[in-house]
Design a protein around this motif. Structure first.
Motif, PDB file in Angstrom:
ATOM      1  N   HIS A 189      -1.535   0.779  -5.713  1.00 42.11           N
ATOM      2  CA  HIS A 189      -2.342   1.758  -6.402  1.00 42.11           C
ATOM      3  C   HIS A 189      -1.751   3.073  -5.687  1.00 42.11           C
ATOM      4  O   HIS A 189      -1.022   2.969  -4.754  1.00 42.11           O
ATOM      5  CB  HIS A 189      -3.553   1.388  -6.403  1.00 42.11           C
ATOM      6  CG  HIS A 189      -4.240   1.699  -4.735  1.00 42.11           C
ATOM      7  ND1 HIS A 189      -4.042   1.197  -3.628  1.00 42.11           N
ATOM      8  CD2 HIS A 189      -4.830   2.710  -4.441  1.00 42.11           C
ATOM      9  CE1 HIS A 189      -4.413   1.532  -2.618  1.00 42.11           C
ATOM     10  NE2 HIS A 189      -5.016   2.549  -2.955  1.00 42.11           N
ATOM     11  N   LEU A 190      -2.138   4.176  -6.351  1.00 42.28           N
ATOM     12  CA  LEU A 190      -1.641   5.375  -5.718  1.00 42.28           C
ATOM     13  C   LEU A 190      -2.763   6.511  -6.284  1.00 42.28           C
ATOM     14  O   LEU A 190      -3.049   6.575  -7.405  1.00 42.28           O
ATOM     15  CB  LEU A 190      -0.299   6.012  -6.237  1.00 42.28           C
ATOM     16  CG  LEU A 190       0.023   7.307  -5.832  1.00 42.28           C
ATOM     17  CD1 LEU A 190      -0.023   7.454  -3.949  1.00 42.28           C
ATOM     18  CD2 LEU A 190       1.431   7.891  -6.447  1.00 42.28           C
ATOM     19  N   GLY A 191      -3.585   7.036  -5.150  1.00 40.37           N
ATOM     20  CA  GLY A 191      -4.519   7.853  -5.524  1.00 40.37           C
ATOM     21  C   GLY A 191      -5.857   7.188  -6.404  1.00 40.37           C
ATOM     22  O   GLY A 191      -6.014   6.154  -6.233  1.00 40.37           O
ATOM     23  N   ARG A 192      -6.835   7.871  -7.083  1.00 39.89           N
ATOM     24  CA  ARG A 192      -7.642   7.335  -7.753  1.00 39.89           C
ATOM     25  C   ARG A 192      -7.848   7.805  -9.107  1.00 39.89           C
ATOM     26  O   ARG A 192      -8.503   8.569  -9.611  1.00 39.89           O
ATOM     27  CB  ARG A 192      -9.070   8.002  -7.029  1.00 39.89           C
ATOM     28  CG  ARG A 192      -9.184   7.489  -5.632  1.00 39.89           C
ATOM     29  CD  ARG A 192     -10.515   7.576  -5.267  1.00 39.89           C
ATOM     30  NE  ARG A 192     -10.478   6.942  -3.773  1.00 39.89           N
ATOM     31  CZ  ARG A 192     -11.836   7.380  -2.944  1.00 39.89           C
ATOM     32  NH1 ARG A 192     -12.586   8.112  -3.406  1.00 39.89           N
ATOM     33  NH2 ARG A 192     -11.749   6.595  -1.754  1.00 39.89           N
ATOM     34  N   PRO A 193      -6.896   7.290 -10.044  1.00 43.13           N
ATOM     35  CA  PRO A 193      -6.663   7.617 -11.664  1.00 43.13           C
ATOM     36  C   PRO A 193      -8.070   7.201 -12.198  1.00 43.13           C
ATOM     37  O   PRO A 193      -8.263   7.506 -13.429  1.00 43.13           O
ATOM     38  CB  PRO A 193      -5.416   6.763 -11.894  1.00 43.13           C
ATOM     39  CG  PRO A 193      -5.151   5.780 -10.755  1.00 43.13           C
ATOM     40  CD  PRO A 193      -5.791   6.220  -9.410  1.00 43.13           C
ATOM     41  N   LYS A 194      -8.868   6.169 -11.550  1.00 44.94           N
ATOM     42  CA  LYS A 194     -10.092   5.751 -12.194  1.00 44.94           C
ATOM     43  C   LYS A 194      -9.828   5.271 -13.608  1.00 44.94           C
ATOM     44  O   LYS A 194     -10.645   5.403 -14.593  1.00 44.94           O
ATOM     45  CB  LYS A 194     -11.201   6.996 -12.283  1.00 44.94           C
ATOM     46  CG  LYS A 194     -11.388   7.335 -10.951  1.00 44.94           C
ATOM     47  CD  LYS A 194     -12.735   8.337 -10.782  1.00 44.94           C
ATOM     48  CE  LYS A 194     -12.946   8.419  -9.357  1.00 44.94           C
ATOM     49  NZ  LYS A 194     -13.655   9.792  -9.219  1.00 44.94           N
ATOM     50  N   GLY A 195      -8.895   4.134 -13.864  1.00 47.72           N
ATOM     51  CA  GLY A 195      -8.587   3.534 -14.973  1.00 47.72           C
ATOM     52  C   GLY A 195      -7.964   4.395 -16.026  1.00 47.72           C
ATOM     53  O   GLY A 195      -7.884   3.646 -17.303  1.00 47.72           O
ATOM     54  N   ASP A 200       0.990  -1.135   0.032  1.00 49.13           N
ATOM     55  CA  ASP A 200      -0.133   0.133  -0.119  1.00 49.13           C
ATOM     56  C   ASP A 200       1.085   1.144   0.057  1.00 49.13           C
ATOM     57  O   ASP A 200       1.182   1.721   0.900  1.00 49.13           O
ATOM     58  CB  ASP A 200      -0.868  -0.023   1.260  1.00 49.13           C
ATOM     59  CG  ASP A 200      -1.880   1.217   1.328  1.00 49.13           C
ATOM     60  OD1 ASP A 200      -1.738   1.906   0.298  1.00 49.13           O
ATOM     61  OD2 ASP A 200      -2.699   1.308   2.426  1.00 49.13           O
ATOM     62  N   PHE A 201       1.435   1.763  -1.157  1.00 51.72           N
ATOM     63  CA  PHE A 201       2.165   2.893  -1.211  1.00 51.72           C
ATOM     64  C   PHE A 201       1.101   4.099  -1.778  1.00 51.72           C
ATOM     65  O   PHE A 201       1.507   5.150  -2.416  1.00 51.72           O
ATOM     66  CB  PHE A 201       3.204   2.927  -2.535  1.00 51.72           C
ATOM     67  CG  PHE A 201       4.156   1.920  -2.056  1.00 51.72           C
ATOM     68  CD1 PHE A 201       4.614   1.577  -0.600  1.00 51.72           C
ATOM     69  CD2 PHE A 201       5.173   1.580  -2.954  1.00 51.72           C
ATOM     70  CE1 PHE A 201       5.552   0.927  -0.340  1.00 51.72           C
ATOM     71  CE2 PHE A 201       6.632   0.996  -2.588  1.00 51.72           C
ATOM     72  CZ  PHE A 201       6.666   0.464  -1.404  1.00 51.72           C
ATOM     73  N   ASN A 202      -0.187   4.153  -1.342  1.00 52.19           N
ATOM     74  CA  ASN A 202      -1.009   5.109  -1.378  1.00 52.19           C
ATOM     75  C   ASN A 202      -0.812   6.014  -0.750  1.00 52.19           C
ATOM     76  O   ASN A 202      -1.297   6.353   0.521  1.00 52.19           O
ATOM     77  CB  ASN A 202      -2.417   4.703  -1.361  1.00 52.19           C
ATOM     78  CG  ASN A 202      -3.425   5.760  -1.873  1.00 52.19           C
ATOM     79  OD1 ASN A 202      -3.240   6.532  -2.504  1.00 52.19           O
ATOM     80  ND2 ASN A 202      -4.729   5.543  -1.081  1.00 52.19           N
ATOM     81  N   VAL A 203       0.454   7.114  -0.866  1.00 53.59           N
ATOM     82  CA  VAL A 203       0.845   8.031   0.299  1.00 53.59           C
ATOM     83  C   VAL A 203       0.275   9.318  -0.101  1.00 53.59           C
ATOM     84  O   VAL A 203       0.009   9.564  -1.434  1.00 53.59           O
ATOM     85  CB  VAL A 203       2.268   8.205   0.258  1.00 53.59           C
ATOM     86  CG1 VAL A 203       2.967   6.799   1.023  1.00 53.59           C
ATOM     87  CG2 VAL A 203       3.056   8.163  -1.098  1.00 53.59           C
ATOM     88  N   PRO A 204       0.122  10.285   0.949  1.00 51.58           N
ATOM     89  CA  PRO A 204      -0.366  11.704   0.149  1.00 51.58           C
ATOM     90  C   PRO A 204       0.589  12.316  -0.371  1.00 51.58           C
ATOM     91  O   PRO A 204       1.949  12.347  -0.125  1.00 51.58           O
ATOM     92  CB  PRO A 204      -0.563  12.218   1.777  1.00 51.58           C
ATOM     93  CG  PRO A 204       0.124  11.466   2.805  1.00 51.58           C
ATOM     94  CD  PRO A 204       0.235  10.065   2.093  1.00 51.58           C
TER      95      PRO A 204
END
Ligand code: AMP
Length: 396
Positions: free
Chosen positions: A58-64, A19-23
């Motif tokens: 994943h990182l952020g919400r690029p939505k595909g 989980d590298f979903n860092v701010p």
């Protein structure tokens, strides 16, 4: 429970979901690297056991959609510093070029794949996509507790392509061991503090915990729904009127199960929802009109003190008040301090699933409790008694 420490990976590629979903700041700099730091022991253990890590997240919400703003390249340098090794970045997470890169990895190198959420197939849990991801590793390791409650391609679906060659990373293992320790604790009294804003979001947690507790402390904004349900006057405090009957039902179930419920007896009230608001203290069941309870009052804290100091197991989920405003932080800060004292006396304490984690960090208490969970939503679902797909996929 099999973890990375139990396997010899000699010369093998180990595909690790982290989980590298860092701010990130506006300038795309990492503002908090806690999540990267958390996985370092897992990645080091894989390398120490001869493996070559291929890391996906994943990182952020690029939505595909491919979007440089959400590229894992923003993480590459920090990861290399923390690991003290070379980190190669792939420009995709699937495909023959990426697969070749994974096969050419040398010792003391790791490969970082591009954002798995650049494909909608990731969140759709698409098994063809999972199969393509799986080509990048000989083993699969899941260390992303933060997404363990999602049945996504890289967090759950992928595990089926690895037979027995899969295990938990150290973050996942620690989360599971520590939460289980609380849920199955025989070190009594067992106390849960459930606070935060809304009853509706904590209902399943409350119901699941009732079978396991001696004391249940209901705190924060959600306490006012209970107090109103019992006939109290709560002024303008946060109340969910649709949940008044549910609140009474929980109180009755607690009584039947022999769980002692602690509701706040007094509150620090505000004339408006602001840090600069006028304040006054009153009993929680007689808050004047126009005032709202935004923090636990002094009597409430005094009453909780002996309960928490005598507890042998404590779970804390959700703050005592609006701790983001310094005027209303005292209840949360005091409870954090009492839990820390109880921990020093030998109590096993865990904080997780909600804003109480932010609170213990804000007040510098994270080192003084037994365990701080990293996964907000996943932890909540675990506490609700749900089976998490990311855990299930490794165990099956
Ligand atoms: P949760 O995410 O459910 O744990 O809720 C956390 C939020 O609840 C925090 O942002 C707190 O500011 C908020 N909160 C806690 N106590 C109150 C209260 N008495 N009134 C309104 N909001 C509150």
């Amino acid at each position: 429970m099999k973890t990375v420490s139990d396997i010899s990976f000699e010369g093998k590629r180990v595909l690790v979901r982290v989980d590298f979903n860092v701010p990130l700041s506006e300038e795309l700099q990492i503002t908090d690297d806690t999540r990267i730091k958390a996985t370092i022991p897992t990645l080091k253990a894989i390398m120490a056991n001869g493996g070559r890590p291929v890391v996906m997240s994943h990182l952020g919400r690029p939505k595909g959609v491919v979007n440089p703003k959400f590229s894992l390249k923003h993480v590459q340098q920090r990861l290399a510093q923390l690991m003290d090794c070379e980190v190669l970045l792939a420009n995709d997470c699937i495909g023959s070029v990426v697969e070749q890169l994974s096969k050419e990895l040398a010792n003391n190198q790791m490969l970082l794949l591009e954002n798995v959420r650049f494909y909608n197939e990731e969140t759709d849990g698409d098994s063809e996509f999972a199969k393509k991801l799986a080509l990048n590793g000989d083993y699969y390791v899941n260390d992303a507790f933060g997404t363990a409650h999602r049945a996504h391609a890289s967090t759950a679906v992928i595990a089926q392509f690895f037979g027995d060659s899969k295990c938990f990373g150290k973050v996942m293992a620690a989360e599971i061991v520590n939460v289980e320790k609380v849920l199955k604790s025989k070190d009594r009294p067992v106390t849960a503090i459930v606070g935060g804003a809304k009853v509706s979001s904590k209902l399943a947690v409350l119901e699941n915990l009732l079978d396991r507790l001696d004391h249940l402390v209901i705190a924060g904004g959600m306490a006012f729904t209970f107090i109103k349900a019992k006939g109290g006057k709560v002024g303008n405090s946060l109340v969910e009127d649709d949940y008044l009957a549910t609140a009474l039902d929980i109180l009755q179930k607690a009584e039947e199960k022999g769980v002692t419920i602690h509701l706040p007896v007094d509150s620090l009230n505000a004339g408006s929802f602001s840090n600069e608001a006028q304040t006054m203290v009153s009993a929680t069941n007689s808050i004047p009109d126009g005032w709202m309870g935004l923090d636990a009052g002094p009597k409430t804290i005094e009453e909780l003190k002996p309960v928490l100091l005598e507890s042998k197991t404590i779970l804390w989920n959700g703050p005592m008040g609006v701790f983001e405003f310094s005027t209303f932080e005292n209840g949360t800060k005091s409870v954090a301090e009492i839990i820390a004292q109880s921990t020093e006396k030998g109590c096993f304490s865990i904080v997780g699933g909600g804003d109480s984690v932010a609170a213990v960090k804000q007040f510098g208490m994270a080192e003084r409790v037994s365990y701080v969970s990293t996964g907000g939503g996943a932890m909540l679902e675990y506490l609700e008694g749900k089976t998490l797909p990311g855990i299930e996929a490794i165990l099956n």
